[in-house]
Design a protein around this motif. Structure first.
Motif, mmCIF file in Angstrom:
data_model
loop_
_atom_site.group_PDB
_atom_site.id
_atom_site.type_symbol
_atom_site.label_atom_id
_atom_site.label_comp_id
_atom_site.label_asym_id
_atom_site.label_seq_id
_atom_site.Cartn_x
_atom_site.Cartn_y
_atom_site.Cartn_z
ATOM 1 N N ASP A 1 0.835 -1.191 0.000
ATOM 2 C CA ASP A 1 0.000 0.000 0.000
ATOM 3 C C ASP A 1 0.875 1.248 0.000
ATOM 4 O O ASP A 1 2.073 1.185 0.279
ATOM 5 N N ASN A 2 0.262 2.377 -0.299
ATOM 6 C CA ASN A 2 0.944 3.659 -0.131
ATOM 7 C C ASN A 2 -0.106 4.737 0.092
ATOM 8 O O ASN A 2 -1.307 4.518 -0.113
ATOM 9 N N ILE A 3 0.331 5.896 0.560
ATOM 10 C CA ILE A 3 -0.598 6.971 0.917
ATOM 11 C C ILE A 3 -1.328 7.499 -0.316
ATOM 12 O O ILE A 3 -2.510 7.844 -0.255
ATOM 13 N N TRP A 4 -0.651 7.521 -1.459
ATOM 14 C CA TRP A 4 -1.276 8.034 -2.679
ATOM 15 C C TRP A 4 -2.498 7.212 -3.061
ATOM 16 O O TRP A 4 -3.519 7.775 -3.508
ATOM 17 N N LEU A 5 -2.464 5.898 -2.892
ATOM 18 C CA LEU A 5 -3.609 5.061 -3.257
ATOM 19 C C LEU A 5 -4.859 5.486 -2.489
ATOM 20 O O LEU A 5 -5.964 5.499 -3.044
ATOM 21 N N THR A 6 -4.700 5.821 -1.211
ATOM 22 C CA THR A 6 -5.846 6.264 -0.419
ATOM 23 C C THR A 6 -6.334 7.626 -0.892
ATOM 24 O O THR A 6 -7.544 7.849 -1.056
ATOM 25 N N LEU A 7 -5.419 8.556 -1.129
ATOM 26 C CA LEU A 7 -5.820 9.872 -1.635
ATOM 27 C C LEU A 7 -6.544 9.735 -2.970
ATOM 28 O O LEU A 7 -7.556 10.412 -3.221
ATOM 29 N N ARG A 8 -6.037 8.857 -3.814
ATOM 30 C CA ARG A 8 -6.641 8.645 -5.134
ATOM 31 C C ARG A 8 -8.060 8.092 -4.992
ATOM 32 O O ARG A 8 -8.985 8.553 -5.665
ATOM 33 N N GLN A 9 -8.233 7.090 -4.117
ATOM 34 C CA GLN A 9 -9.549 6.499 -3.909
ATOM 35 C C GLN A 9 -10.532 7.542 -3.382
ATOM 36 O O GLN A 9 -11.695 7.602 -3.805
ATOM 37 N N GLU A 10 -10.083 8.371 -2.455
ATOM 38 C CA GLU A 10 -10.942 9.429 -1.916
ATOM 39 C C GLU A 10 -11.330 10.426 -3.008
ATOM 40 O O GLU A 10 -12.479 10.868 -3.092
ATOM 41 N N LEU A 11 -10.368 10.785 -3.845
ATOM 42 C CA LEU A 11 -10.668 11.716 -4.938
ATOM 43 C C LEU A 11 -11.744 11.158 -5.864
ATOM 44 O O LEU A 11 -12.684 11.856 -6.257
ATOM 45 N N LEU A 12 -11.601 9.895 -6.223
ATOM 46 C CA LEU A 12 -12.503 9.285 -7.197
ATOM 47 C C LEU A 12 -13.926 9.141 -6.666
ATOM 48 O O LEU A 12 -14.867 8.977 -7.450
ATOM 49 N N SER A 13 -14.094 9.188 -5.354
ATOM 50 C CA SER A 13 -15.433 8.978 -4.791
ATOM 51 C C SER A 13 -16.011 10.225 -4.109
ATOM 52 O O SER A 13 -17.122 10.171 -3.588
ATOM 53 N N CYS A 14 -15.275 11.348 -4.128
ATOM 54 C CA CYS A 14 -15.752 12.534 -3.404
ATOM 55 C C CYS A 14 -16.572 13.457 -4.303
ATOM 56 O O CYS A 14 -16.571 13.332 -5.523
ATOM 57 N N ARG A 15 -17.268 14.407 -3.641
ATOM 58 C CA ARG A 15 -18.005 15.443 -4.376
ATOM 59 C C ARG A 15 -17.140 16.674 -4.607
ATOM 60 O O ARG A 15 -17.303 17.389 -5.588
ATOM 61 N N SER A 16 -16.253 16.929 -3.668
ATOM 62 C CA SER A 16 -15.294 18.030 -3.794
ATOM 63 C C SER A 16 -14.198 17.798 -2.765
ATOM 64 O O SER A 16 -14.313 16.910 -1.909
ATOM 65 N N PHE A 17 -13.135 18.585 -2.836
ATOM 66 C CA PHE A 17 -12.033 18.392 -1.902
ATOM 67 C C PHE A 17 -11.331 19.724 -1.649
ATOM 68 O O PHE A 17 -11.364 20.632 -2.486
ATOM 69 N N THR A 18 -10.712 19.806 -0.468
ATOM 70 C CA THR A 18 -9.897 20.964 -0.112
ATOM 71 C C THR A 18 -8.620 20.453 0.535
ATOM 72 O O THR A 18 -8.683 19.700 1.514
ATOM 73 N N TRP A 19 -7.497 20.836 -0.027
ATOM 74 C CA TRP A 19 -6.205 20.409 0.503
ATOM 75 C C TRP A 19 -5.419 21.627 0.986
ATOM 76 O O TRP A 19 -5.441 22.684 0.348
ATOM 77 N N ALA A 20 -4.710 21.444 2.082
ATOM 78 C CA ALA A 20 -3.754 22.443 2.556
ATOM 79 C C ALA A 20 -2.416 21.735 2.686
ATOM 80 O O ALA A 20 -2.216 20.947 3.613
ATOM 81 N N VAL A 21 -1.535 21.969 1.727
ATOM 82 C CA VAL A 21 -0.274 21.229 1.652
ATOM 83 C C VAL A 21 0.869 22.204 1.400
ATOM 84 O O VAL A 21 0.874 22.919 0.396
ATOM 85 N N ALA A 22 1.841 22.193 2.272
ATOM 86 C CA ALA A 22 2.940 23.155 2.172
ATOM 87 C C ALA A 22 3.844 22.885 0.989
ATOM 88 O O ALA A 22 4.138 23.776 0.195
ATOM 89 N N PHE A 23 4.300 21.641 0.878
ATOM 90 C CA PHE A 23 5.322 21.318 -0.123
ATOM 91 C C PHE A 23 4.759 20.421 -1.211
ATOM 92 O O PHE A 23 4.109 19.405 -0.929
ATOM 93 N N ILE A 24 5.040 20.784 -2.438
ATOM 94 C CA ILE A 24 4.571 20.025 -3.605
ATOM 95 C C ILE A 24 5.739 19.878 -4.568
ATOM 96 O O ILE A 24 6.477 20.839 -4.801
ATOM 97 N N THR A 25 5.910 18.689 -5.101
ATOM 98 C CA THR A 25 6.938 18.503 -6.128
ATOM 99 C C THR A 25 6.280 18.118 -7.445
ATOM 100 O O THR A 25 5.239 17.449 -7.469
ATOM 101 N N GLN A 26 6.902 18.542 -8.507
ATOM 102 C CA GLN A 26 6.347 18.311 -9.840
ATOM 103 C C GLN A 26 6.249 16.820 -10.157
ATOM 104 O O GLN A 26 5.385 16.399 -10.924
ATOM 105 N N ASP A 27 7.134 16.015 -9.541
ATOM 106 C CA ASP A 27 7.165 14.594 -9.881
ATOM 107 C C ASP A 27 5.927 13.828 -9.431
ATOM 108 O O ASP A 27 5.754 12.670 -9.783
ATOM 109 N N MET A 28 5.041 14.445 -8.632
ATOM 110 C CA MET A 28 3.810 13.759 -8.221
ATOM 111 C C MET A 28 2.578 14.323 -8.906
ATOM 112 O O MET A 28 1.471 13.830 -8.713
ATOM 113 N N LEU A 29 2.773 15.348 -9.742
ATOM 114 C CA LEU A 29 1.619 15.991 -10.359
ATOM 115 C C LEU A 29 1.039 15.197 -11.516
ATOM 116 O O LEU A 29 -0.147 15.310 -11.814
#
Length: 949
Positions: A35-63
């Protein structure tokens, strides 16, 4: 009974005795093998109505993986907000440029100078889910780092949810939108942060002295052993970009040859190899020379030759057979050509080393035979990525452009391939998924030379400078164009199959596939063009435009390097995201559907496919392969042979392949039994006993139990009785038409029990093993292969969670005395155990089973119905509801189209308050419906595979 969300929260935060829920229960998220954390985030995205994220650091390699999901969500009008910031200048300006491309994502910049939050909130219809912890939105944090993140779901009016939402609302109000003006200012003032203990992994490593990496050390050890054993030839398979040339140099350095010859088909490769060898071996520069059309430096100690020059008759005539004591053939898959064969015929060195990235040839030439079947070592693409020898990739499979519901296929004419709207669509996708770096440096593979030339002109006219290269262009021209790409003078090289092998362009940051995938070999060759490491290149974006091609099924199989020909595995790879270390494999939902449609039209286990797989492996090992060879070499799954209805056993297949296998009717029947019933390894007990009896004449029960303990297998009187029922064939003594299964398997027991404590081989089997070497070899092979396949199962349990079983497997593993799978249909209520088989999606409304609308009511319980007519006072129903400690085993498959195998989802309990008599179908037949509550919540991956639309 509490509602599911309440139970889930109580289970996670109060007491495990409350029912859990995979999607709703509080859960600690981590990155591990399963498993990994992205799989859970992905599953939540695919089943949600909307989302709000507050994330300090983002790298292009995950976009890139994120963009694939958000593109699918855009079609459903689902959008979200991302709040980030400029803390520590961690976020590269390129990240903000890429985020602005996502139309259904609102990006805001937090005002806080020390903004360091890491929270992900998802709004669902009746609840909200929060993921909060240490994980930023970076590839390392979501896929590989040791991170902790807590996932909690709650109702909208819950105190925690309200608190988080208030924080996010305040943050949202005080944050400013990401605008081009803000980004321009940020970009002008941005200074890349200096590497520190946290950020070192994101910066290119310094060039160090060239030393063997771990995989190269292992390969060198194998080579040394091969030479020490007196072998004269050896082959190394090393994926493109894994340091194949350096490995050759290390091998030569260890050998200390008096004179060395390197042979390849291109002067450019020979020149580069000379430089690499000099870097590793060192010494006097004058010891290194070329033998090409332009230079004849044969007097040098290390000679780097093109085969075209070396193989000339007048050149060979001037050289002695022992001129070189070590010869290395690079790109050894070409070595069957006449020019190379003249070289082989001429020289007798102390050792020949062949090196290649792709030994599997499409021209049926036996590369392995040329090197005496001495495969010293293999470094394949997956292993190279897992050992971080290559640049990671993010593969995106997107649907090709469609007009009036029609997509590109093999027959599409050139005018439509180059239609302005299609080209605009392609360019839009290339821009959306982007690349690592300041400028695109891409390689585009298309299907026709004329298409390549015109596409390059159109790209250039649209301000994306491109040049087409085909096999009509000289090597000098190719090198000039490659240099233009590397220097940034053009963005794209458009080609057909020119760059499949030989020439690498390390600077590549995009691979674009605008053509049908015709072979796994070519697909991996083309993918490999861009995977060499290069300063500043953190990853490669691979964009594959998937039309209505009949070979689409090859894409996930190739990417996952899955040679098993297992249809269920291929379906899973087509539907779910894949990972190879931090490389990701992503399909849009439409592209995934096209691949699944292609899979439905192909027969992976056809005799034609199996024959080719057999010939490939035979070529590799130099003898007819056995089933255990297919297992060890990661080739076709042995179960594909076992499940083939046209084959009784593998011996029959060998006969079809022209091998001299002689079995009588009785031997064939016994082998058929072991193959069809035991080879699957779903329980080791019978196989362990047979293996013991092949080693010694008599086995005591205590010896049998000791052997089972080594397999960590459960032992009880019921399973020991079941083993006897299976191996005496009494389990199969059930009428099936005119005969019984027992009669089909020869009607003779495989074992005898002279007393309660002893096992013997039955006389007929013992005599057959003695009389026929072929039978003994195939029987032993089936037993060993079954035990090897058993490694995928938990032998402490009757059934392994999320493995697949059919109804007959259930009868055997439940230790029932007879195979009653034929009349079982959906379930069978036994004394204290009831297997329930559920087909979740019905393929036809006309089918009887389609009347039973099994649904995953709330993500944790299945609505299930008994046969009809049944009533609450029916004996079967009363036993099901009232038997103390009744074990319900739940088996589910997606649809009838995928065959007889069901995934085991564990045990379940009946929710008594949901039990009621119902009338189903047009004839209103009585049945009893109830909710089955799974004891173990579904993993997100299994939920998506079985129940997601």
């Amino acid at each position: 009974m509490n509602e599911p969300l309440q139970d889930a929260i109580l289970n996670g935060l109060y007491d495990q005795s409350y029912p859990g829920h995979e999607l709703l229960s509080p859960k600690l998220l981590q990155n591990n093998q399963n498993d990994n954390i992205w799989l859970t985030l992905r599953q939540e995205l695919l089943s949600c109505r909307s989302f709000t994220w507050a994330v300090a650091f983002i790298t292009q390699d995950m976009l890139v993986p994120l963009k694939v999901v958000l593109a699918d969500l855009a079609r459903k009008n689902v959008s979200g907000t991302l709040i980030t910031g400029d803390y520590l200048a961690f976020n590269n300006p390129r990240v903000f440029h890429e985020l602005m491309k996502i139309t259904n994502l609102t990006v805001k910049i937090a005002p806080n100078t020390g903004f360091h939050a890491k929270g992900y909130l998802f709004d669902h219809e009746n609840w909200e889910t929060l993921v909060i912890g240490s994980a930023n939105f970076t590839r390392a944090a979501l896929l590989s780092n040791y991170e902790w993140a807590l996932k909690v779901s709650s109702k909208e009016n819950a105190a925690l949810t309200e608190q988080i939402k208030q924080q996010l609302e305040q943050l949202d109000e005080t944050s400013q939108p990401l605008t081009t003006a803000w980004l321009s200012e940020y970009e002008a003032n941005w200074v890349s942060p200096k590497p520190n203990a946290i950020q070192t992994r994101f910066t290119p490593t310094k060039i160090q002295k060239i030393t063997p990496n771990q995989m190269q050390k292992e390969a060198l050890k194998e080579l040394t052993g091969l030479i020490a054993s007196g072998q004269k030839r050896g082959l190394i398979v090393s994926a493109t970009g894994t340091g194949k040339t350096y490995l050759g140099a290390f091998a030569v350095k260890d050998f200390h040859p008096k004179k060395f010859l390197y042979v390849v088909h291109r002067e450019q490769i020979a020149k580069k190899a000379l430089e690499s060898f000099y870097q590793v071996i060192g010494g006097d520069r004058k010891d290194y020379g070329l033998l090409t059309g332009h230079k004849h430096q044969l007097e040098r100690k290390y000679v780097f030759a093109t085969v075209q020059t070396l193989s000339q008759p007048e050149m060979l005539a001037n050289l002695s057979a022992t001129e070189f004591d070590y010869i290395l053939i690079d790109e050894a898959h070409r070595a069957a050509a006449p020019s190379y064969q003249r070289v082989f015929a001429k020289f007798t060195p102390q050792f020949w080393l062949g090196m290649t990235a792709t030994p599997e040839r499409m021209d049926d030439q036996d590369v392995y035979q040329l090197f005496d079947y001495n495969l010293a070592y293999e470094i394949r693409l997956r292993g190279a990525l897992e050992n971080k020898m290559l640049a990671p990739f993010h593969y995106v499979g997107v649907e090709d452009y469609e007009v009036d519901g029609e997509s590109i296929d093999e027959t599409t004419n050139l005018r439509r391939l180059l239609a302005p709207k299609r080209v605009d669509y392609v360019l839009k996708q290339l821009d959306y998924y982007g690349y690592c770096g300041k400028q695109a440096k891409g390689l585009i593979f298309c299907s026709r030379q004329e298409e390549a030339r015109e596409l390059a002109q159109i790209f250039t006219a649209k301000n994306h400078p491109a040049i087409a290269l085909t096999n009509e262009d000289s090597e000098k021209r190719r090198m000039q164009v490659v240099k233009q790409l590397e220097q940034g003078n053009i963005e794209y090289i458009v080609t057909v199959d020119l760059f499949n092998e030989g020439i690498d362009i390390p600077a590549l940051n995009q691979i674009i596939m605008l053509r049908n995938t015709q072979s796994s070999i070519v697909f991996i060759q083309q993918l490999g063009r861009g995977l060499r490491k290069y300063p500043g290149k953190d990853y490669v974006t691979v964009i594959d435009f998937i039309g209505n091609y009949k070979n689409n099924y090859l894409i996930p199989i190739s990417l996952n390097q899955d040679n098993s020909r297992d249809l269920d595995k291929a379906r899973e790879e087509s539907k779910l995201p894949g990972f190879i270390d931090v490389s990701t494999i992503n399909f849009s939902q439409v592209a995934s559907a096209k691949i699944l449609a292609s899979l439905d039209r192909i027969k992976l286990d056809s005799m034609k496919e199996l024959r080719q797989s057999y010939l490939d492996l035979k070529e590799k090992i130099g003898r007819p392969p056995l089933l255990l060879d297919f297992y060890h070499y990661g080739s076709t799954s042995p179960m594909v042979f076992a499940n083939n209805h046209a084959l009784k056993h593998y011996g029959q297949f060998l006969v079809k392949m022209g091998e001299p296998v002689a079995l009588n009717k009785e031997q064939s029947a016994i082998l058929s039994f072991v193959t069809k019933e035991l080879l699957n390894g779903k329980r080791p007990h019978e196989l362990v006993l047979l293996q013991l009896l092949l080693e010694k004449d008599k086995v005591t029960q205590s010896e049998f139990e000791e052997a089972l303990a080594k397999y960590n297998a459960y032992i009880n009187p019921a399973v020991l009785n079941s083993v006897e029922d299976i191996l005496t064939l009494s389990f199969f003594d059930i009428k099936q038409g005119k005969t019984t299964k027992k009669e089909q398997y020869g009607n003779h027991a495989l074992i005898e029990r002279p007393d309660l404590f002893t096992y013997l081989l039955a006389p007929e089997l013992k005599q057959a093993l003695h009389d026929s070497q072929d039978f003994y070899r195939l029987f032993l092979d089936a037993v060993k292969t079954g035990l090897a396949l058993n490694r995928d199962y938990d032998n402490q349990e009757q059934f392994t969670l999320y493995q697949q079983y059919d109804r007959k497997d259930a009868c055997r593993l439940l230790n029932w005395p007879k195979d009653v799978s034929a009349p079982m249909y959906g379930y069978r209520v036994d004394k204290n155990e009831t297997p329930i088989f559920i087909t979740y999606k019905k393929d036809s409304a006309k089918k009887r089973s389609a009347l039973y609308h099994n649904t995953l009511e709330d993500g944790r319980s299945l609505r299930w119905y008994t046969r009809s007519p049944r009533h609450l006072d029916s004996d079967e129903v009363k036993r099901l509801l009232n038997t103390p400690d009744m074990k319900l085993h739940i088996f589910v498959k997606k649809s009838d189209a995928i065959g007889k195998q069901f995934f085991y989802l564990g045990q379940a309990n009946i929710q008594k308050e949901t039990v009621k008599e119902e009338q189903l179908g047009p004839k209103k037949k009585a049945t009893v419906g109830m909710n089955l509550l799974l004891n173990k919540p579904l993993r997100a991956k299994m939920y998506e595979l079985l129940f997601a639309d």
